[in-house]
Enzyme design. Structure first.
Site, mmCIF file in Angstrom:
data_model
loop_
_atom_site.group_PDB
_atom_site.id
_atom_site.type_symbol
_atom_site.label_atom_id
_atom_site.label_comp_id
_atom_site.label_asym_id
_atom_site.label_seq_id
_atom_site.Cartn_x
_atom_site.Cartn_y
_atom_site.Cartn_z
ATOM 1 N N ASP A 222 -13.754 14.551 -4.415
ATOM 2 C CA ASP A 222 -13.862 15.810 -5.162
ATOM 3 C C ASP A 222 -15.161 15.754 -5.952
ATOM 4 O O ASP A 222 -15.947 14.813 -5.781
ATOM 5 C CB ASP A 222 -12.620 15.952 -6.077
ATOM 6 C CG ASP A 222 -12.217 17.404 -6.284
ATOM 7 O OD1 ASP A 222 -13.095 18.211 -6.662
ATOM 8 O OD2 ASP A 222 -11.041 17.731 -6.074
ATOM 9 N N LYS B 10 0.840 -1.199 0.000
ATOM 10 C CA LYS B 10 0.000 0.000 0.000
ATOM 11 C C LYS B 10 0.874 1.246 0.000
ATOM 12 O O LYS B 10 1.748 1.399 0.854
ATOM 13 C CB LYS B 10 -0.903 0.013 1.235
ATOM 14 C CG LYS B 10 -1.758 1.275 1.337
ATOM 15 C CD LYS B 10 -2.806 1.155 2.430
ATOM 16 C CE LYS B 10 -2.348 1.641 3.780
ATOM 17 N NZ LYS B 10 -2.172 3.106 3.883
ATOM 18 N N THR C 16 -11.672 6.475 10.899
ATOM 19 C CA THR C 16 -11.796 6.020 12.294
ATOM 20 C C THR C 16 -11.440 7.132 13.282
ATOM 21 O O THR C 16 -11.737 7.023 14.464
ATOM 22 C CB THR C 16 -10.903 4.789 12.562
ATOM 23 O OG1 THR C 16 -9.633 5.038 11.981
ATOM 24 C CG2 THR C 16 -11.503 3.534 11.989
ATOM 25 N N ARG D 232 3.431 -1.643 10.675
ATOM 26 C CA ARG D 232 4.585 -1.810 11.569
ATOM 27 C C ARG D 232 4.879 -3.230 12.038
ATOM 28 O O ARG D 232 6.063 -3.566 12.182
ATOM 29 C CB ARG D 232 4.442 -0.823 12.743
ATOM 30 C CG ARG D 232 4.692 0.618 12.293
ATOM 31 C CD ARG D 232 4.113 1.636 13.229
ATOM 32 N NE ARG D 232 2.664 1.631 13.177
ATOM 33 C CZ ARG D 232 1.888 2.462 13.868
ATOM 34 N NH1 ARG D 232 2.438 3.346 14.680
ATOM 35 N NH2 ARG D 232 0.574 2.400 13.754
ATOM 36 N N LYS E 144 -7.389 8.076 -1.389
ATOM 37 C CA LYS E 144 -8.714 8.506 -0.862
ATOM 38 C C LYS E 144 -9.233 9.736 -1.590
ATOM 39 O O LYS E 144 -9.459 10.795 -0.986
ATOM 40 C CB LYS E 144 -8.617 8.786 0.644
ATOM 41 C CG LYS E 144 -8.132 7.621 1.481
ATOM 42 C CD LYS E 144 -8.210 7.958 2.970
ATOM 43 C CE LYS E 144 -7.734 6.848 3.862
ATOM 44 N NZ LYS E 144 -6.281 6.614 3.837
ATOM 45 N N ASP F 229 -3.469 4.281 -2.062
ATOM 46 C CA ASP F 229 -4.393 4.739 -1.009
ATOM 47 C C ASP F 229 -4.396 6.269 -0.965
ATOM 48 O O ASP F 229 -3.808 6.868 -0.071
ATOM 49 C CB ASP F 229 -3.919 4.129 0.320
ATOM 50 C CG ASP F 229 -4.771 4.538 1.505
ATOM 51 O OD1 ASP F 229 -5.922 4.967 1.308
ATOM 52 O OD2 ASP F 229 -4.272 4.411 2.647
HETATM 53 O O1 C5P Z 1 1.487 0.186 11.145
HETATM 54 P P1 C5P Z 1 0.016 -0.135 11.097
HETATM 55 O O2 C5P Z 1 -0.280 -1.611 10.914
HETATM 56 O O3 C5P Z 1 -0.753 0.477 12.249
HETATM 57 O O4 C5P Z 1 -0.475 0.587 9.749
HETATM 58 C C1 C5P Z 1 -1.810 0.576 9.351
HETATM 59 C C2 C5P Z 1 -1.993 1.298 8.039
HETATM 60 O O5 C5P Z 1 -3.396 1.375 7.792
HETATM 61 C C3 C5P Z 1 -1.463 2.732 7.997
HETATM 62 O O6 C5P Z 1 -1.077 3.013 6.631
HETATM 63 C C4 C5P Z 1 -2.677 3.548 8.373
HETATM 64 O O7 C5P Z 1 -2.652 4.840 7.845
HETATM 65 C C5 C5P Z 1 -3.800 2.736 7.728
HETATM 66 N N1 C5P Z 1 -5.121 2.944 8.339
HETATM 67 C C6 C5P Z 1 -5.384 2.692 9.680
HETATM 68 N N2 C5P Z 1 -6.635 2.900 10.193
HETATM 69 C C7 C5P Z 1 -7.603 3.346 9.406
HETATM 70 C C8 C5P Z 1 -7.380 3.593 8.053
HETATM 71 C C9 C5P Z 1 -6.097 3.372 7.555
HETATM 72 O O8 C5P Z 1 -4.501 2.262 10.418
HETATM 73 N N3 C5P Z 1 -8.805 3.514 9.912
#
Ligand code: C5P
Length: 235
Positions: free
Chosen positions: A65, A33, A119, A210, A62, A60
């Protein structure tokens, strides 16, 4: 693996660490992503470099517009050859249908999914912008709108997957961040689910950052999660 379920989030400021991580992963085991920060810093060139390595990309960005602008942006994303692209369902039915029509006419049609409610938006934030429904009501309403507008799916929390799977049908694609293997650090996520529980709740794809990108051995972390998913149902 034909259709790997894990999408690794490349949350990096520039190309060098993103490519270094990609070089430690296997395209047969995951997709990648690329979000706003990395794409804004690097442009489409990075996508080409990742795709040359065999990876399929969820772009991603999003988009949100007026219908024509969103449709053109989705068409431009499709012409880059990405596997998945997304828009905000809050852009409304006309925007969603324009985006759907724009990608439908492309040679390598990407999956088109919608973000329902971010979220980060709690009840008070909705109230501030004049929306009196609860966040849960908005998620269901916007997911239903995305499905009725012909989109392929939505981004959702694993805690919403079972409900959305029930309302939106078995073909609707549910892409779920907030995933943490049981032993992993929560980082800044609060409502998490394990990969296996998320798939059992009805998620189609898992966005994981992560726990893989910060692991001492990212490929090993990825393979471990895939193994856990493959063992679903096994005793
Ligand atoms: O490192 P981690 O597993 O927390 O990363 C989650 C990914 O999903 C990040 O790119 C974050 O921006 C994205 N994301 C999220 N929660 C959301 C929408 C997107 O963690 N509600």
């Amino acid at each position: 693996m034909n259709d790997p379920r894990i999408i690794v989030a490349l949350d990096y400021p520039d190309a060098q660490p993103a490519l270094a991580l990609a070089d430690r992963l296997e395209p047969s085991q995951c997709r990648l992503k690329v979000g706003k920060q990395l794409f804004t810093a690097t442009g489409p060139h990075l996508l080409e470099s990742l795709m040359k390595r065999g990876f399929e990309i969820f772009l991603d960005l999003k988009f949100h517009d007026i219908p024509n602008t969103t449709a053109q942006a989705c068409r431009a994303a499709a012409s880059l050859g990405v596997w998945m692209v997304n828009v905000h369902a809050l852009g409304g039915r006309k925007m969603l249908e324009a985006a759907r029509d724009a990608v439908a006419g492309t040679s390598q049609k990407p999956r088109l999914i919608a973000v329902t409610l971010l979220t980060s938006m709690a009840q008070q934030d909705l109230h501030d912008i004049g929306i009196n429904a609860t966040p849960a009501e908005m998620v269901l309403r916007l997911a239903t709108l995305a499905r009725d507008s012909g989109l392929d799916g939505v981004v959702c929390s694993a805690h919403e997957s079972a409900l959305l799977r029930k309302h939106c049908g078995s073909e609707f694609c549910l892409v779920t961040p907030g995933i943490r293997p049981s032993q992993a650090s929560l980082d800044d996520q609060s409502r998490v689910m394990t990969p296996r529980a998320a798939m059992e709740a009805g998620s189609s794809y898992l966005v994981i950052g992560r726990p893989i990108t910060q692991a001492a051995d990212p490929l090993r972390a990825l393979l471990g999660i895939n193994q856990e998913l493959e063992n679903r149902g096994a005793v």
